[in-house]
Structures are given as C-alpha cells and as structure tokens.
Design an enzyme around this catalytic site. Structure first.
Site, PDB file in Angstrom:
ATOM      1  N   THR A 123      -4.027   2.011  -4.378  1.00  0.00           N
ATOM      2  CA  THR A 123      -4.942   1.049  -5.285  1.00  0.00           C
ATOM      3  C   THR A 123      -6.417   0.955  -4.946  1.00  0.00           C
ATOM      4  O   THR A 123      -6.713   0.560  -3.829  1.00  0.00           O
ATOM      5  CB  THR A 123      -4.191  -0.220  -5.380  1.00  0.00           C
ATOM      6  OG1 THR A 123      -2.815   0.044  -5.787  1.00  0.00           O
ATOM      7  CG2 THR A 123      -4.743  -1.011  -6.428  1.00  0.00           C
ATOM      8  N   GLY A 262       2.598 -13.385  -4.316  1.00  0.00           N
ATOM      9  CA  GLY A 262       2.195 -13.090  -3.056  1.00  0.00           C
ATOM     10  C   GLY A 262       2.498 -11.517  -2.623  1.00  0.00           C
ATOM     11  O   GLY A 262       2.568 -10.684  -3.702  1.00  0.00           O
ATOM     12  N   CYS A 265       0.185  -6.522  -2.855  1.00  0.00           N
ATOM     13  CA  CYS A 265      -0.228  -6.024  -3.992  1.00  0.00           C
ATOM     14  C   CYS A 265      -1.021  -6.853  -4.960  1.00  0.00           C
ATOM     15  O   CYS A 265      -2.120  -7.033  -5.068  1.00  0.00           O
ATOM     16  CB  CYS A 265       0.707  -4.853  -4.880  1.00  0.00           C
ATOM     17  SG  CYS A 265       1.319  -3.723  -3.942  1.00  0.00           S
ATOM     18  N   LYS A 268      -4.261  -8.831  -3.318  1.00  0.00           N
ATOM     19  CA  LYS A 268      -5.300  -8.027  -3.232  1.00  0.00           C
ATOM     20  C   LYS A 268      -5.860  -7.225  -4.234  1.00  0.00           C
ATOM     21  O   LYS A 268      -7.037  -7.332  -4.585  1.00  0.00           O
ATOM     22  CB  LYS A 268      -4.786  -6.977  -2.201  1.00  0.00           C
ATOM     23  CG  LYS A 268      -5.687  -5.717  -1.532  1.00  0.00           C
ATOM     24  CD  LYS A 268      -5.005  -4.911  -0.686  1.00  0.00           C
ATOM     25  CE  LYS A 268      -3.969  -4.262  -1.050  1.00  0.00           C
ATOM     26  NZ  LYS A 268      -4.576  -3.158  -2.153  1.00  0.00           N
TER      27      LYS A 268
END
Length: 439
Positions: A123, A262, A265, A268
């Site tokens: 990502t 949370g 992934c 962030k």
C-alpha cells in the site's frame, strides 16, 4: 513456458501472496533480508498467526513449488515477475515510509539483465509506481522490457488466505497489454471462478486500497459516533445498525459499533492517505479524514469514561479485567489495537489491569510490559472490580457469566464490542454497560 515468480518481502502480505501464487500452480521464491523469517518460512510455518496460512505454506514448501531465500541474485535471472510486498510503515506526519520499497529497487535493479514485470502490492501513496519506474530506469540504464505495474491487495486479517485464493476483485494498474496479459495468466484461477477484473492506470490502482480502507475507517467511526448518541438518548445502536444495513447503498459490513478500528492497515492507510491528499492540495478530503481519526480516538476515551461512571468512585486503585489484546479476533496483530489503547488509558487512570487474549499475549507483553497478563479469561477476572470486553473472540462469548460472577469482586461488565448476551449476564447478576446494547 510457465511464469516464474519472486515475491520480495515475506511478512504478512508477502508470505500469504507467495503461498497463494504457489497454490495457483506457479514456482515461487520468496526473498527477505530477515534470515530468521526466511528460516521459519522455509520450514513451512508463518511468522505470524493467520488461520490456514501454515497449512498452505507447508503444502507448497513440501511440494517444491515454494522456497525462500535472502539472496536477490537467486531470483534476478530466474524470475520473470517480481511482486513487491515489503512494508510501508507510517512515517513522519503520517506519511508512508517508502524506504523498504526503495531498498528493493536499489538492490534488484543492478542484478536484472532481461525483461521483467515488477508488480507492486504494498500500500503506497499515489504516484509511487511512476517513481519506482523512474528509479529502475536510472539504475538499469533503461533496460528493455522492464515494466512496473500495480496490483493492490485487499486482504482482511483472519481471512487473508481466503481473500488471496478467492479475491472479491482484482485491480490491474498497467501501462501495456503485455502486462495485463501476464497478470491475467497469473490470476487465471480466481478469474475463471468469477472474480471481477478492473484494468486501469497505475495511479487509479494505487488509490483503490487507500480509498477503500479510508472509507471503511469512516464507516466504523460513523457507527461509533452514532453509538455515543444512542447512549445519550437510550437508543439501541445494534438495532440501528441492522436497520441501516438493509439499505443496499450502505450494507451491514463494518457497521458494528465498538472500540474503533485498528491493525496494520486502516490506521496507517488512513494517515498516509490524509498526508498525501493534503500534499496534493485536497484540504477538504484531508480535513474529513482527520475528523474520522479523531472520532476513533474519542470512542476509546468514551469506553474508559463509561467504565469510570459504572464504578462511581473512579478507577484509582481498582482491579480491571480486560478481555482482548488483538485489534480483532482470529489474529495476533496488536498494531494500533483499540483494545490495548483502552487498557493503557485505564492503567493511566490508576487502575491495575489484568489482560487475557487467546493469541496475542506474547506480542502484547513485549509492547505493553506494565500490564499484567493472565493465563485464561477466568484468571484475568479473579478479584476484578469490572470486566471490559474489547476483542470479539468466540471464546469470550462462550464464558459462563454465573461462574464468572463467583470470582470477581464486583460484577460490572463493559461490553465494548456489543456482542455478548447481555440478558444472560444481567440474569446472572451483572451490571451491564452500555445498557442499550443488544445481544
């Protein structure tokens, strides 16, 4: 000739990707600079807890289709396709840290001698694929036949194997028909099974994952904002979510109130997407995403507030049992875990916290050494003035509230996940909060 594939980076994403590609019938070599991780993977074991991954790894390390190495030279001339699956952790001001991606390019580029398709799965901020292409060109002298594509992953922790083998969609960000053909060949099995394919430019492909995770974060924060209103007016947020979920434009998925999102992934990716949007001048989008994050943090503080109100005298000197450390059930991932965030907020208010989680205990111990850890859910509750349910493990739903009532000092339950049978707990003598929750 069968395509030979190298997967670079073999933690959660890379290990699952490598095992899945081997299951699709390809010879795969995973590359990682972490020697200990490579050794574990080579024995057919995952470096983390993910249902079904050990079995898939073992199947293909035994079959010979899958192996792991620390040496890029083993794959530079052997593979035709290289999947980049390294981490892109949160850096300064929330932006993604692309140092691991850069290290892959700088290490691999001088070793390449022929045509190659480099496929990004990590990502990343929009524009990264073009930057990688330029960096490869600088370091290979415009090697003919070298192309960069982007194929984002949509793996849900605790369902990563299923999502790899049977993806709900495949996005190919490509610059040529040749790259599209190669990706269609690699993913022929899920395509034949009906997984839809979206072929687009690389920039759109890069945006899909960040946009999807940010939307999910917004959905979770929205239902948690509604949960606060429901608690104020005495409404039932679970029934409200059911009613909203029947609207086909909304859907019920990710519309369960709780302690917030949370994991590795959503937080962030939301922060990185916020930072990139603001870098590109999209202040309206950046402001919306920042508000989503504030709602998430506020929900965790609200749970601690509900606990303090339930105990009337406050938290100082109280013993609190916390059920759950992982950010969600069926994983040992504690990154950005709302459960641990709440546990730390409780401890900061002067309470003694004792915690149990079926899988995430060791990870939690290393990261939060000041919390006390129990060997079982029952042990965590012994002498507790309140029990706080924060990770929705099936084991916690199976607890006997009558038996648990006998070991606590004060029968107060905070069901932050809104998934326990509160009627049964109330009948067993527990004071349950929030009172509007529904089993």
């Amino acid at each position: 000739m069968a395509i030979k594939i190298s997967v670079i980076g073999t933690n959660y994403l890379g290990a699952t990707t490598a095992a899945g590609l081997a299951e699709f019938g390809f010879d795969v070599v995973g590359v990682d600079i972490d020697e200990a991780r490579v050794k574990v993977l080579g024995s057919g074991r995952a470096p983390l807890y993910e249902p079904g991954l050990d079995e898939l790894l073992r199947k293909h390390t035994d079959s010979g289709r899958l192996r792991f190495t620390t040496d890029y030279r083993e794959v530079a001339d052997w593979a035709q396709v290289f999947f980049i699956c390294v981490g892109t952790p949160q850096g300064a001001h929330g932006a993604a840290d692309l140092s691991q991606v850069q290290a892959v390019v700088d290490t691999l580029a001088p070793l390449l001698t022929g045509p190659a398709l480099v496929v990004g799965r990590s990502t990343v901020p929009v524009g990264t694929a073009a930057w990688i292409g330029r960096r490869f060109a600088e370091r290979t002298g415009d090697l003919p036949g070298l192309e960069v594509a982007w194929q984002p992953e949509f793996l849900r922790e605790a369902h990563a194997v299923e999502d790899t083998l049977h993806p709900d969609r495949l996005v190919f960000g490509v610059c040529s028909e040749s790259a599209e053909r190669t990706l269609r060949e690699i993913f022929a099995r899920p395509i034949d099974e009906g997984s839809p394919v979206i072929v687009t430019d690389r920039e759109t492909a890069e945006l899909v994952k960040a946009a999807a995770n940010s939307f999910l974060a917004m959905k979770i924060s929205y239902i948690n904002a509604l949960a606060g209103l429901c608690e104020t007016v005495g409404a039932d947020v679970s029934t409200l979510a059911d009613a909203l979920g029947h609207d086909k434009r909304i859907g019920r998925g990710s519309l369960s109130a709780g302690p917030g999102y949370g994991g590795g992934c959503l937080p962030k990716d939301l922060h990185a997407f916020t930072a990139r949007a603001e870098e590109l001048g999209s202040t309206e989008l950046g402001g919306l995403l920042r508000q989503v994050d504030l709602i998430n943090s506020a929900r965790q503080a609200r749970i601690v507030g509900v606990l303090a109100e339930a105990l009337e005298g406050g938290l100082e000197g109280k013993a609190i049992a916390v059920l759950g450390a992982a950010f969600k059930a069926e994983t040992d991932d504690i990154r950005e875990s709302p459960a641990l965030s709440v546990a730390e907020l409780i401890r900061a208010r002067g309470a003694a916290v004792t915690l149990f989680d079926p899988q995430a205990m060791e990870n939690a111990r290393r990261a939060f050494p000041l919390i006390t850890y129990a060997d079982s859910a029952v042990d965590a509750c012994v002498g507790a003035h309140a029990v706080v349910h924060l990770t929705d493990w099936p084991q916690f739903r199976e607890l006997d509230p009558r038996a648990l009532r006998e070991v606590v000092a004060n029968p107060v339950l905070i069901d932050a996940r809104l998934s326990l049978d509160l009627d049964a707990w109330s009948e067993a003598g527990w004071a349950c909060h929030p009172r509007t929750a529904k089993a």
